[in-house]
Design a protein around this motif. Structure first.
Motif, short mmCIF file in Angstrom:
data_model
loop_
_atom_site.label_atom_id
_atom_site.label_comp_id
_atom_site.label_asym_id
_atom_site.label_seq_id
_atom_site.Cartn_x
_atom_site.Cartn_y
_atom_site.Cartn_z
N LEU A 1 0.88 -1.26 -0.02
CA LEU A 1 -0.01 -0.12 -0.13
C LEU A 1 0.68 1.65 0.04
O LEU A 1 0.81 2.37 -0.42
N ALA A 2 1.92 0.88 1.21
CA ALA A 2 2.96 2.56 0.72
C ALA A 2 3.49 2.76 -0.29
O ALA A 2 3.89 3.95 -0.74
N VAL A 3 4.16 1.95 -1.43
CA VAL A 3 4.15 1.70 -2.68
C VAL A 3 3.22 1.97 -3.59
O VAL A 3 3.64 2.73 -4.29
N LEU A 4 2.43 1.78 -3.27
CA LEU A 4 0.97 1.90 -4.24
C LEU A 4 0.09 3.55 -3.67
O LEU A 4 0.42 4.52 -5.30
N LEU A 5 0.79 4.26 -2.56
CA LEU A 5 0.41 5.79 -2.72
C LEU A 5 1.61 6.21 -3.27
O LEU A 5 1.59 7.28 -4.15
N TRP A 6 3.30 5.70 -2.89
CA TRP A 6 4.24 6.43 -3.78
C TRP A 6 3.99 7.02 -5.23
O TRP A 6 3.99 8.06 -5.92
N TRP A 7 3.42 5.21 -6.06
CA TRP A 7 3.42 5.45 -7.25
C TRP A 7 2.00 6.29 -7.95
O TRP A 7 2.34 7.90 -8.71
N LEU A 8 0.29 6.59 -6.33
CA LEU A 8 -0.04 7.62 -6.98
C LEU A 8 0.45 8.98 -7.22
O LEU A 8 0.08 10.13 -8.04
N LEU A 9 1.52 9.29 -5.75
CA LEU A 9 1.36 10.33 -5.82
C LEU A 9 3.43 11.19 -7.10
O LEU A 9 3.37 12.50 -7.09
N ASP A 10 3.61 9.87 -7.77
CA ASP A 10 5.19 10.43 -8.56
C ASP A 10 5.16 11.02 -9.49
O ASP A 10 4.14 10.43 -10.03
N ARG A 11 5.88 11.62 -9.50
CA ARG A 11 5.07 13.21 -11.01
C ARG A 11 6.44 12.42 -11.71
O ARG A 11 6.90 13.62 -13.15
N SER A 12 7.33 12.18 -11.77
CA SER A 12 8.37 11.59 -12.09
C SER A 12 7.68 11.44 -13.30
O SER A 12 6.96 10.54 -14.17
N SER A 13 8.57 10.96 -15.00
CA SER A 13 7.94 10.51 -16.19
C SER A 13 8.10 9.51 -15.73
O SER A 13 9.00 8.37 -15.52
N LYS A 14 6.40 9.37 -16.36
CA LYS A 14 6.64 7.41 -16.21
C LYS A 14 6.69 6.49 -15.08
O LYS A 14 6.68 5.52 -15.39
N GLN A 15 6.82 7.70 -13.83
CA GLN A 15 6.69 7.38 -12.63
C GLN A 15 7.29 6.27 -12.71
O GLN A 15 8.14 5.17 -12.08
N ARG A 16 8.79 6.88 -13.17
CA ARG A 16 10.28 5.89 -12.96
C ARG A 16 11.15 6.05 -11.77
O ARG A 16 11.38 5.12 -11.36
N ALA A 17 10.15 6.38 -11.33
CA ALA A 17 11.10 6.53 -9.72
C ALA A 17 10.33 5.22 -8.55
O ALA A 17 10.55 5.22 -7.54
N THR A 18 8.72 5.76 -9.24
CA THR A 18 8.33 4.32 -8.57
C THR A 18 8.69 3.14 -9.00
O THR A 18 9.04 2.11 -8.31
N ALA A 19 9.59 3.06 -10.47
CA ALA A 19 9.95 1.68 -10.78
C ALA A 19 11.32 1.96 -9.93
O ALA A 19 12.04 0.66 -9.59
N ALA A 20 12.13 2.77 -9.51
CA ALA A 20 13.23 2.37 -8.59
C ALA A 20 13.10 1.65 -8.08
O ALA A 20 13.39 1.32 -7.07
#
Length: 275
Positions: A213-232
């Motif tokens: 759930l924490a990763v999902l929240l990060w993903w929803l707030l992620d402003r990086s291009s194509k959510q690359r920060a989430t992938a990292a």
């Protein structure tokens, strides 16, 4: 014709019952028996032909259209700003017809949760045997893949998902959806080749569900291009999990995890998780 046949059959049964009861001296029983016979002969109606009662194909299409319009408006305007009257107007139907399918915005959200969690459970069923760390990463990546097409409406629903007592992730009325997803993470651990002993395995599964759930929240707030920060972040999590698995061998870590699980169930899940 059918009624006449039923009455004739009833008369035969009545005569048999009368003879039996007179012979054995049961005048009280005969009255009740004949009442039951009449119920099943005189009141039986032939079954009609055609489609069984329930939602028709046209009704299903109407519901799908109303649901799609509701989610589009919620994504555009936000949950609070969207009204049922606006949904009906946009769908070109009466408010009364909309109420037949979705009597409230909450009903729309519950349908949304049900759709996503059911889709996730189906795709997560492909999980392969192996270590719990690998199964956890599969469950996490599957969740992101299932939710990705719905990121826009989910972003609009962040205040509801996190803070709403009735429609949030940990609300009682949405527990069916949460438990469906949570069960995947628990089984990722309990069904693994290196699963810890009970109750540690279940506790670890619930903790991993919260990590997800924490990763999902990060993903929803992620402003990086194509959510690359989430992938990292997912890649870093995959690197960290093996070290976390080693720490489970330490008794203080196991005790800490079990204590945390008690707090999680009490504070977020409202008590023991349903089996």
């Amino acid at each position: 014709m059918k009624k006449a046949a039923a009455q004739a059959a009833g008369a035969v049964v009545q005569n048999k019952m009368s003879a039996f009861c007179v012979r054995w001296g049961l005048p009280f029983v005969i009255g009740h028996a004949l009442i039951i016979v009449n119920m099943f002969t005189e009141n039986v109606k032939p079954r009609g032909r055609g489609r069984p009662r329930g939602q028709t194909a046209q009704g299903g299409a109407t519901r799908a259209r109303l649901y799609a319009t509701s989610m589009r408006l919620i994504a555009q305007r936000g949950y609070e700003a969207t009204t049922l009257r606006e949904i009906a107007k946009e769908s070109r139907v009466s408010v009364g017809l909309l109420y037949r399918y979705f009597p409230s915005k909450q009903a729309v959200i519950l349908a949304f949760y049900d759709e996503l969690s059911a889709d996730y459970a189906r795709q997560a069923a492909r999980m392969q045997p192996g270590r719990w760390r690998d199964r956890f990463i599969f469950a996490l990546e599957t969740s992101l893949r299932v939710l990705e097409p719905h990121r826009v409406p989910l972003c609009a629903l962040i205040p509801v998902l996190v803070g709403d007592a009735d429609e949030g992730v940990f609300a009682d009325r949405t527990a069916f959806s949460r438990q469906r997803v949570q069960r995947v993470f628990e089984e990722a651990v309990t069904g693994s080749s290196d699963a810890p002993k009970t109750p540690l395995a279940e506790a670890l599964g619930r903790l991993l569900y919260l990590v997800h759930l924490a990763v999902l929240l990060w993903w929803l707030l992620d402003r990086s291009s194509k959510q690359r920060a989430t992938a990292a972040l997912v890649a870093l999590t995959a690197q960290l999990v093996p070290s976390a698995a080693l720490t489970l061998r330490l008794p203080p870590i196991r005790r800490f995890l079990l204590a945390m699980d008690e707090l999680i169930r009490d504070g977020l899940f409202g008590g023991p998780v349903a089996a």
